[in-house]
Motif scaffolding. Structure first.
Motif, PDB file in Angstrom:
ATOM      1  N   VAL A   1      -0.308   1.996 -16.358  1.00 22.75           N
ATOM      2  CA  VAL A   1       0.535   1.407 -15.308  1.00 22.75           C
ATOM      3  C   VAL A   1       1.766   2.274 -15.049  1.00 22.75           C
ATOM      4  O   VAL A   1       2.476   2.658 -15.976  1.00 22.75           O
ATOM      5  CB  VAL A   1       0.977  -0.012 -15.703  1.00 22.75           C
ATOM      6  CG1 VAL A   1       1.872  -0.611 -14.614  1.00 22.75           C
ATOM      7  CG2 VAL A   1      -0.232  -0.885 -15.953  1.00 22.75           C
TER       8      VAL A   1
ATOM      9  N   MET B   1       2.392   8.273 -12.075  1.00 31.71           N
ATOM     10  CA  MET B   1       2.443   8.825 -10.714  1.00 31.71           C
ATOM     11  C   MET B   1       1.713  10.154 -10.697  1.00 31.71           C
ATOM     12  O   MET B   1       1.905  10.989 -11.579  1.00 31.71           O
ATOM     13  CB  MET B   1       3.875   9.003 -10.249  1.00 31.71           C
ATOM     14  CG  MET B   1       4.533   7.669  -9.916  1.00 31.71           C
ATOM     15  SD  MET B   1       5.862   7.840  -8.706  1.00 31.71           S
ATOM     16  CE  MET B   1       7.234   8.120  -9.794  1.00 31.71           C
TER      17      MET B   1
ATOM     18  N   ARG C   1      -6.466   2.544  -0.692  1.00 25.14           N
ATOM     19  CA  ARG C   1      -5.315   1.701  -0.367  1.00 25.14           C
ATOM     20  C   ARG C   1      -4.314   2.570   0.389  1.00 25.14           C
ATOM     21  O   ARG C   1      -4.043   3.692  -0.032  1.00 25.14           O
ATOM     22  CB  ARG C   1      -4.691   1.196  -1.674  1.00 25.14           C
ATOM     23  CG  ARG C   1      -3.600   0.165  -1.490  1.00 25.14           C
ATOM     24  CD  ARG C   1      -3.084  -0.288  -2.851  1.00 25.14           C
ATOM     25  NE  ARG C   1      -2.242  -1.467  -2.724  1.00 25.14           N
ATOM     26  CZ  ARG C   1      -1.556  -2.022  -3.714  1.00 25.14           C
ATOM     27  NH1 ARG C   1      -1.635  -1.513  -4.935  1.00 25.14           N
ATOM     28  NH2 ARG C   1      -0.805  -3.078  -3.507  1.00 25.14           N
TER      29      ARG C   1
ATOM     30  N   ALA D   1       0.827  -1.213   0.000  1.00 27.58           N
ATOM     31  CA  ALA D   1       0.000   0.000   0.000  1.00 27.58           C
ATOM     32  C   ALA D   1       0.858   1.258   0.000  1.00 27.58           C
ATOM     33  O   ALA D   1       0.495   2.262  -0.602  1.00 27.58           O
ATOM     34  CB  ALA D   1      -0.934  -0.017   1.208  1.00 27.58           C
ATOM     35  N   SER D   2       2.003   1.209   0.701  1.00 22.71           N
ATOM     36  CA  SER D   2       2.955   2.327   0.679  1.00 22.71           C
ATOM     37  C   SER D   2       4.333   1.788   0.351  1.00 22.71           C
ATOM     38  O   SER D   2       4.785   0.810   0.960  1.00 22.71           O
ATOM     39  CB  SER D   2       3.019   3.021   2.050  1.00 22.71           C
ATOM     40  OG  SER D   2       1.854   3.751   2.320  1.00 22.71           O
ATOM     41  N   VAL D   3       4.997   2.422  -0.603  1.00 23.15           N
ATOM     42  CA  VAL D   3       6.373   2.048  -0.952  1.00 23.15           C
ATOM     43  C   VAL D   3       7.215   3.313  -0.906  1.00 23.15           C
ATOM     44  O   VAL D   3       6.769   4.385  -1.334  1.00 23.15           O
ATOM     45  CB  VAL D   3       6.450   1.369  -2.340  1.00 23.15           C
ATOM     46  CG1 VAL D   3       5.934  -0.054  -2.269  1.00 23.15           C
ATOM     47  CG2 VAL D   3       5.670   2.146  -3.393  1.00 23.15           C
TER      48      VAL D   3
ATOM     49  N   MET E   1       0.948   5.967  -7.153  1.00 24.00           N
ATOM     50  CA  MET E   1       1.323   5.293  -8.392  1.00 24.00           C
ATOM     51  C   MET E   1       0.225   4.297  -8.777  1.00 24.00           C
ATOM     52  O   MET E   1      -0.268   3.554  -7.935  1.00 24.00           O
ATOM     53  CB  MET E   1       2.643   4.538  -8.218  1.00 24.00           C
ATOM     54  CG  MET E   1       3.120   3.857  -9.499  1.00 24.00           C
ATOM     55  SD  MET E   1       4.499   2.734  -9.208  1.00 24.00           S
ATOM     56  CE  MET E   1       5.856   3.882  -9.168  1.00 24.00           C
TER      57      MET E   1
ATOM     58  N   LEU F   1      -4.307   2.248  -6.818  1.00 26.36           N
ATOM     59  CA  LEU F   1      -3.366   3.341  -6.540  1.00 26.36           C
ATOM     60  C   LEU F   1      -2.637   3.037  -5.242  1.00 26.36           C
ATOM     61  O   LEU F   1      -3.274   2.874  -4.196  1.00 26.36           O
ATOM     62  CB  LEU F   1      -4.109   4.665  -6.398  1.00 26.36           C
ATOM     63  CG  LEU F   1      -4.607   5.326  -7.681  1.00 26.36           C
ATOM     64  CD1 LEU F   1      -5.420   6.570  -7.342  1.00 26.36           C
ATOM     65  CD2 LEU F   1      -3.451   5.694  -8.601  1.00 26.36           C
ATOM     66  N   LYS F   2      -1.297   2.923  -5.304  1.00 24.27           N
ATOM     67  CA  LYS F   2      -0.564   2.787  -4.046  1.00 24.27           C
ATOM     68  C   LYS F   2       0.157   4.089  -3.749  1.00 24.27           C
ATOM     69  O   LYS F   2       0.426   4.882  -4.658  1.00 24.27           O
ATOM     70  CB  LYS F   2       0.393   1.603  -4.103  1.00 24.27           C
ATOM     71  CG  LYS F   2       1.528   1.684  -5.092  1.00 24.27           C
ATOM     72  CD  LYS F   2       2.336   0.374  -5.029  1.00 24.27           C
ATOM     73  CE  LYS F   2       3.423   0.313  -6.071  1.00 24.27           C
ATOM     74  NZ  LYS F   2       4.051  -1.028  -6.114  1.00 24.27           N
ATOM     75  N   PHE F   3       0.462   4.324  -2.483  1.00 26.16           N
ATOM     76  CA  PHE F   3       1.196   5.532  -2.112  1.00 26.16           C
ATOM     77  C   PHE F   3       2.687   5.321  -2.346  1.00 26.16           C
ATOM     78  O   PHE F   3       3.219   4.248  -2.073  1.00 26.16           O
ATOM     79  CB  PHE F   3       0.964   5.875  -0.640  1.00 26.16           C
ATOM     80  CG  PHE F   3      -0.326   6.615  -0.394  1.00 26.16           C
ATOM     81  CD1 PHE F   3      -0.415   7.972  -0.653  1.00 26.16           C
ATOM     82  CD2 PHE F   3      -1.443   5.951   0.087  1.00 26.16           C
ATOM     83  CE1 PHE F   3      -1.601   8.661  -0.426  1.00 26.16           C
ATOM     84  CE2 PHE F   3      -2.630   6.635   0.319  1.00 26.16           C
ATOM     85  CZ  PHE F   3      -2.709   7.992   0.059  1.00 26.16           C
ATOM     86  N   VAL F   4       3.334   6.356  -2.871  1.00 26.46           N
ATOM     87  CA  VAL F   4       4.791   6.343  -2.979  1.00 26.46           C
ATOM     88  C   VAL F   4       5.324   7.508  -2.157  1.00 26.46           C
ATOM     89  O   VAL F   4       4.733   8.590  -2.126  1.00 26.46           O
ATOM     90  CB  VAL F   4       5.274   6.463  -4.447  1.00 26.46           C
ATOM     91  CG1 VAL F   4       4.936   5.209  -5.221  1.00 26.46           C
ATOM     92  CG2 VAL F   4       4.679   7.675  -5.145  1.00 26.46           C
TER      93      VAL F   4
END
Lengths: 435, 435
Positions: free
Chosen positions: B107, B110, A412, A380-382, B125, B423-426
């Motif tokens: 894909v 960001m 997410r 979920a966080s990178v 992302m 959507l994941k957090f970066v």
């Protein structure tokens, strides 16, 4: 104070009928909340802050009933402390309502409006989801957190707090309903389950006609059970087995500082690092330095053979051999799993296999490696070159956090107001027809 | 053509073991798809288009087996037609692959990158969801639609087509796998369930370890059953009871043109209007005009008392009195429910109560009324002065459509490539730690 809504646990009404009534009331009120003005919702939040401050003594009196019962029932001192509505907790609740009021209104925002070749303009509008159910334990201030986010986002909610905090929660909820009424909003928008009967939870999570989504906070067992039995989506995470990976090319000072913070700044949060992966090219240089930090802070290291061989030489280090289970573990304690890996590929594969898809970080000076990590680690966080402890709604700038999701659907990661909303399509035309 | 993957229905392998194997293969391949380059995925789509064209004769031969069986089993002519892979259908499939290849890659995008006071940069992302399962009936070209969207979005998929199209689907799937291999991508990313055993569906929808989301297409009964039994999220809609509401202030020519199109341009799609609401102030002016259009086209009107009193005077009109059930009905036929309402409030309340939350339109010249309608009608698509028939992924500019969702979670409305992503957090840092 003698209406059915306020003391249904004293009536002969069954739990299912009670929950249906709360759900139906929340659903009807939510429709009005969705159509309400930004000003009305913000006024309700400011009124709530004012009432929390002016009713501080009442809150403490009602809270004392819970504290007395908790102590009589032999709850541990830390558990009792979590229940306590101190002056500081009360002021923090009031301030948090003011902060939520100051956030931008997510409701009604229109985005991505684009003209299509047919002449229609197509975009999306953010609207409330409807009604959320929240299940939580101990800390009564969660009642205010959840209520304030419901009000801001134009949703209704049905709150189910822990039985040990029931008097405090009822007192807080009375203030919420009064604040809604102050602002001309339907007080039924925020419901509190007034009974400690566990059947109430079973019904709350299985009435899609009244409740659209469940947000549980609490132990892993509780959340697993809720997820399995719920008939609506659940916004949740089960574990926080977060990783910090020290890459082959890295600033060692940065790596020591960030890894230390990720593990030791606090041991109990779900975003604390539980597993440390170190590229073999840096193992001999990095592990003795972080090993000394952990030794000084009393952090036990569960190490694979290669890491153990290096860490064993660190004076005072508590090093034991890791088992397969350690790679899965969320310790929430001064314990960390440590493994030497041969490549970025191995690090990514390890994290995707053993991790909990919560938050994982790479520490590197190599740009392609950093980009591969954040793309391929399925969490979920990178993060690149930052402490996993940053995974938090406030740190991310969401202004608030209702929970953290490790699912890939809908919200997410840290979930703020947006996670409580839905995007619908809007089409603006001038009489266009389809050919 | 004798590997286990290609003809497992001929082995003694049980359906559960078969589905586990397909799911596991798709899951492993999906990880590679997520990490693959934009160029590789586009090359696979172009290779697929080329193979569809060059293997047209093979496709028609295999399709003839399904057609023969369908005719032998006494399937109706329209059903048999839907199965048929004509030259036109084949060319359309090839072109659709080229069109999907030409879409922007969702894909890795960001967005919302913002610097926080702590120094970290936080954004999101877009990444593939993982593996989707698709359950569909009759038309074999859905195999290519689903496979091409899976490839473009970097997902794996497990496809379960109708038993009546199994030979055609297998032939198309062989081309998909070959095209994936052409582009150096894992052919296991797209799986086809090779058995017509119905237990396969039961397993497909209940293996969250391999399949992240289910997209069913077909009859309402099938989709309801799948939704109830699925252990993963389902992207779906059950009904399309779409409304067109003619407001008190309206351009009557526009209203007649748009209402006509919304109802009669095609009767069978889910976005055709099924219920017409008319403000009482326009009933006497509007109903005779639209009534004449419907009379000329043979559209039966199920009208409430006030509408019936007006429509009864229209020469040739087929008017019958509406029952309560008519307000819920999705006719998919030359039939429309008609009701006179006293206010915008009544129209909104009627739509939210009886509608299916799919697509609803207001025809009005009054701006506040239009804005209230699109905000307060709780549907996936809400429109001002446009035909409900526009509710479609292509018309909205999504470039493709894998389905339509009337749920509020995740994707809502027509679902294109974005609905197949998460959507994941970066977090991008320079060694920041949490204080």
């Amino acid at each position: 104070m003698n209406t059915a809504t306020q003391s249904p646990e004293n009536t002969a009404e069954g739990v299912e009928a009670l929950m249906n009534r709360l759900g139906q009331a929340a659903r009807a009120a939510a429709t009005m909340m969705a159509a309400s003005s930004t000003a009305a919702r913000n006024n309700a939040l400011l009124a709530l802050a004012a009432r929390i401050r002016s009713e501080a003594d009442t809150l403490k009196t009602r809270n004392a009933i819970d504290i007395y019962a908790a102590e009589s029932n032999g709850l541990s001192a830390p558990m009792v402390d979590r229940l306590r509505l101190t002056d500081k907790v009360i002021e923090t609740m009031a301030q948090s309502c003011e902060q939520v009021a100051a956030l931008p209104d997510p409701v009604g925002e229109m985005t991505n409006l684009r003209r299509r070749p047919t002449g229609i303009t197509v975009g999306q509008m953010r609207v409330p989801i409807g009604v959320f159910g929240m299940i939580f334990e101990s800390r009564p201030n969660v009642t205010i957190e959840a209520a304030s986010l419901a009000i801001k986002s134009g949703n209704g909610c049905v709150l189910r707090g822990g039985s040990e905090a029931i008097e405090s929660n009822k007192a807080l909820w009375a203030l919420v309903q009064a604040a809604l009424a102050d602002a001309g909003l339907p007080k039924d928008a925020v419901q509190l389950v007034p009974t400690t009967d566990r059947a109430a939870v079973g019904r709350l999570i299985a009435m899609p006609e009244y409740v659209d989504v469940i947000i549980p906070r609490g132990g892993k067992g509780l959340i697993e059970r809720i997820s399995q039995e719920a008939k609506v989506p659940v916004i949740k995470h089960l574990d926080g087995n977060c990783h910090t990976y020290v890459d082959a090319e890295v600033d060692l000072d940065l790596a020591v500082k960030v890894t230390d913070n990720a593990k030791t700044q606090k041991y109990s949060p779900c975003n604390a690092t539980e597993s440390l992966l170190v590229h073999v090219a840096q193992a001999a240089a990095f592990l003795p330095r972080i090993g000394k930090v952990f030794a000084d802070k009393g952090v036990e290291m569960r190490a694979d053979a290669r890491a153990k061989a290096i860490l064993a030489d660190v004076p005072g280090a508590q090093v034991v051999e890791a088992t397969e289970q350690d790679w899965y573990e969320e310790y929430l304690a001064p314990v960390i799993a440590v493994k030497v890996v041969d490549s970025l590929d191995e690090a990514i594969a390890h994290i995707n296999r053993y991790g909990s898809h919560h938050t994982d970080a790479i520490l590197t000076t190599n740009h392609p490696n950093g980009m591969r990590f954040i793309r391929e680690v399925d969490s979920a966080s990178v993060m690149i070159n930052a402490s996993t402890r940053f995974a938090d709604g406030f740190e991310y700038g969401l202004g608030a956090e209702i929970g953290i999701s490790t699912d890939k659907f809908h919200a997410r990661g840290p979930v703020g107001l947006e996670g409580l909303t839905s995007l619908k399509f809007v089409v603006l035309g001038q009489g266009e027809v389809r050919g």
